[in-house]
Design a protein around this motif. Structure first.
Motif, mmCIF file in Angstrom:
data_model
loop_
_atom_site.group_PDB
_atom_site.id
_atom_site.type_symbol
_atom_site.label_atom_id
_atom_site.label_comp_id
_atom_site.label_asym_id
_atom_site.label_seq_id
_atom_site.Cartn_x
_atom_site.Cartn_y
_atom_site.Cartn_z
ATOM 1 N N ILE A 36 0.835 -1.204 0.000
ATOM 2 C CA ILE A 36 0.000 0.000 0.000
ATOM 3 C C ILE A 36 0.869 1.252 0.000
ATOM 4 O O ILE A 36 0.647 2.194 -0.778
ATOM 5 C CB ILE A 36 -0.959 -0.013 1.206
ATOM 6 C CG1 ILE A 36 -2.038 -1.083 1.007
ATOM 7 C CG2 ILE A 36 -1.608 1.363 1.412
ATOM 8 C CD1 ILE A 36 -2.893 -1.342 2.235
ATOM 9 N N TYR A 37 1.884 1.280 0.873
ATOM 10 C CA TYR A 37 2.757 2.457 0.945
ATOM 11 C C TYR A 37 3.526 2.664 -0.352
ATOM 12 O O TYR A 37 3.722 3.794 -0.798
ATOM 13 C CB TYR A 37 3.716 2.331 2.134
ATOM 14 C CG TYR A 37 3.205 3.030 3.366
ATOM 15 C CD1 TYR A 37 3.735 4.258 3.766
ATOM 16 C CD2 TYR A 37 2.170 2.483 4.117
ATOM 17 C CE1 TYR A 37 3.255 4.905 4.893
ATOM 18 C CE2 TYR A 37 1.684 3.128 5.242
ATOM 19 C CZ TYR A 37 2.231 4.343 5.624
ATOM 20 O OH TYR A 37 1.747 4.997 6.726
ATOM 21 N N ALA A 38 3.958 1.566 -0.979
ATOM 22 C CA ALA A 38 4.681 1.687 -2.242
ATOM 23 C C ALA A 38 3.755 2.158 -3.358
ATOM 24 O O ALA A 38 4.084 3.090 -4.112
ATOM 25 C CB ALA A 38 5.311 0.341 -2.607
ATOM 26 N N ALA A 39 2.577 1.539 -3.460
ATOM 27 C CA ALA A 39 1.643 1.885 -4.541
ATOM 28 C C ALA A 39 1.167 3.326 -4.427
ATOM 29 O O ALA A 39 0.901 3.994 -5.446
ATOM 30 C CB ALA A 39 0.461 0.924 -4.527
ATOM 31 N N ARG A 40 1.041 3.822 -3.209
ATOM 32 C CA ARG A 40 0.620 5.218 -3.020
ATOM 33 C C ARG A 40 1.659 6.212 -3.542
ATOM 34 O O ARG A 40 1.343 7.377 -3.767
ATOM 35 C CB ARG A 40 0.347 5.480 -1.532
ATOM 36 C CG ARG A 40 -1.007 4.940 -1.059
ATOM 37 C CD ARG A 40 -1.168 5.121 0.438
ATOM 38 N NE ARG A 40 -1.076 6.516 0.820
ATOM 39 C CZ ARG A 40 -2.097 7.380 0.815
ATOM 40 N NH1 ARG A 40 -3.290 6.977 0.419
ATOM 41 N NH2 ARG A 40 -1.924 8.632 1.190
ATOM 42 N N LYS A 41 2.883 5.751 -3.750
ATOM 43 C CA LYS A 41 3.913 6.600 -4.342
ATOM 44 C C LYS A 41 3.809 6.636 -5.868
ATOM 45 O O LYS A 41 4.595 7.311 -6.539
ATOM 46 C CB LYS A 41 5.309 6.101 -3.932
ATOM 47 C CG LYS A 41 5.612 6.227 -2.449
ATOM 48 C CD LYS A 41 5.737 7.689 -2.028
ATOM 49 C CE LYS A 41 6.184 7.797 -0.587
ATOM 50 N NZ LYS A 41 6.291 9.227 -0.157
#
Length: 509
Positions: free
Chosen positions: A225-230
């Motif tokens: 989730i944190y990666a995709a939000r970037k």
């Protein structure tokens, strides 16, 4: 049996969502269980004009099937689906009425392509939090494919059948009368057992990832989730989405959520992950990971995925004691989940190996069901919290043996005892038990890693404050690392840290 008002209110809201008329066909006799089931089904039918009650003959009595007018979907409940199975009943009613199951189009297409008859029978207990995954998966498959049918069998109501089939763990699944599997299983795993694993060619067209997460537990999901939000290309490789959390009954320490249960939390997490377009590859396992110009992850099916950075979040599993009989009698008296399998040992003598919190909680839980519990602890003192020890010692049907080493689990076709050695005197003692629950902590799932990634003597991956391993560009998070505490919320935080660390790495390199 009359439904309480809270359950009726919950059910009424769902029955308003029925799309077409359905029929509940009941097969009952004059015995007490039949009358309880008839009362249960009658009360449900009376709650909606779209439900009709019909008496008939099914393969088991008491039981009832869920059908549409003039259309049998092959879904039956032999027993009263309350407890953890109440949701399974609600979903069956809705899906048979015409509401589509919440699965991907690709998964639905795989189910519809199955062209041979498969009749499944799942044996469950109403206290088992893993069983609904099996029941709901097989019901979905029955709704989507006329070649598939499924009957849920509640072990407490069909004890003679459970004993005759020597079932000592739930869920246990039979396919066309032959043992299919035992223990937690996802719908994807069931399909793979029927049609085979995905071919490596299915992964050939995948473009390189920016971040590839290996593992689908809380740490891996948080990282994705944190990666995709970037806004970067993110993928997850996971044998099973959810990991150990799926086996956790009650969760009361996720901040902001007073109470939830493992499967419910994982369903919410997976839904959150899917909102960000993460490429989630289930039922595939990583075989090796190497760092060249990019990171290359080789899967067990031979496919190779490339990525700029990788985050290892493969979690941990229940630790084995490694004694003779443990593997031979797994699911034949050797168990790891007291909530799931405890009811099968009602009135019997059992043992619990482990004096930590999980072991003592298991002993307390089992003492309310079984005849007697013997706790075996290797160390001179129990490691569990004082409040748990006080509760344990207040119970009349528990014996605590400390400073003993479990030597062997004995049996023939199933467990009949456990042998231990008194570490102080060297005396060897055999205790007659019919079940043994092993709860001695977790072991990290890191055996597949090569020597390049530094690990401690426990096999845990060593990471720095950014979540990076000894190999630049490869990060790790969660219970597979050397984190001091193994908690869901800590795993989530470490997953976020690793994702941010990976993003920072890509910016600088």
């Amino acid at each position: 049996m009359a439904l309480d008002q809270e359950i009726k209110a919950q059910l009424a809201g769902y029955l308003d969502l029925l799309e077409q008329n359905i029929v509940l066909k009941v097969s009952v006799a004059t015995d007490e269980n039949s009358q309880k089931l008839l009362e249960f089904v009658t009360e449900i039918a009376d709650m909606s004009p779209k439900i009709r009650l019909e008496h008939g003959s099914l393969s088991r009595t008491p039981s009832f099937s869920v059908e549409r007018e003039n259309e049998d979907f092959g879904i039956a409940f032999a027993g009263i689906p309350l407890g953890h199975e109440f949701t399974s009943l609600i979903l069956a009613l809705l899906q048979v009425s015409g509401r589509p199951p919440k699965i991907s189009e690709n998964l639905a297409a795989q189910i519809k392509r199955i062209n041979k008859p498969h009749h499944f029978e799942s044996y469950v207990s109403l206290t088992c939090h893993n069983c609904p995954d099996i029941v709901q998966a097989l019901n979905i498959m029955s709704v989507l494919n006329p070649n598939i049918s499924h009957t849920m069998i509640e072990g407490g109501m069909f004890k003679d059948e459970v004993e005759a089939k020597n079932i000592m763990a739930v869920p246990t699944i039979f396919e066309n009368g032959v043992l299919f599997g035992s223990g937690r299983m996802t719908i994807e795993q069931i399909i793979i057992k029927i049609v085979g694993e995905a071919d490596a060619s299915e992964f050939e067209a995948k473009d390189p990832f920016d971040v590839l997460v290996i593992g689908g537990g809380p740490a891996g999901a948080s990282a994705a989730i944190y990666a995709a939000r970037k806004g970067i290309r993110t993928g997850i490789v996971a044998d099973t989405f959810g990991g150990q959390v799926l086996e956790t009954l009650s969760i009361e320490n996720v901040i902001g959520t007073k109470y939830t249960e493992g499967p419910k939390l994982i369903a919410q997490i997976e839904e959150h992950v899917n909102e960000y377009g993460v490429d989630v590859m289930k039922q595939v396992r990583a075989k090796s990971i190497t760092k060249n110009e990019n990171v290359e992850v080789t899967l067990e099916n031979g496919a190779v995925l490339t990525t700029k950075t990788a985050i290892i979040s493969t979690g941990a599993r229940w630790r084995n004691i490694g004694v003779p009989g443990e593997q031979e009698f797994k699911n034949k008296g050797v168990a790891y989940c007291p909530h799931c399998d405890g009811p099968l040992f009602e009135g019997k003598n059992v043992a619990v190996v482990g004096g930590g919190n999980s072991g003592i909680e298991a002993a307390i839980d089992l003492a309310g069901t079984v005849k007697h519990v013997t706790v075996l602890e290797f160390m001179p003192e129990l490691k569990a919290d004082d409040v748990l020890q006080k509760r344990l010692y207040s119970l009349q049907n528990v014996t605590v043996l400390k400073n003993v080493q479990t030597k062997e689990i004995t049996g023939q076709d199933k467990v009949n005892g456990v042998t231990y050695v008194n570490r102080e005197t060297g005396e060897e003692v055999h205790v007659d038990v019919e079940g043994i629950f092993i709860l001695i902590g977790l072991a990290p799932n890191t055996e597949w890693l090569g020597d390049d990634i530094e690990r401690n003597k426990m096999g845990e991956i060593i990471t720095n404050k950014h979540g990076e391993t000894s190999v630049p560009g490869i990060f790790a998070a969660g219970d597979c690392t050397d984190s001091a505490y193994k908690q869901i919320i800590i795993s989530m935080g470490s997953g976020a840290t690793a994702a941010l660390g990976a993003f920072d790495y890509m910016i600088r390199n």
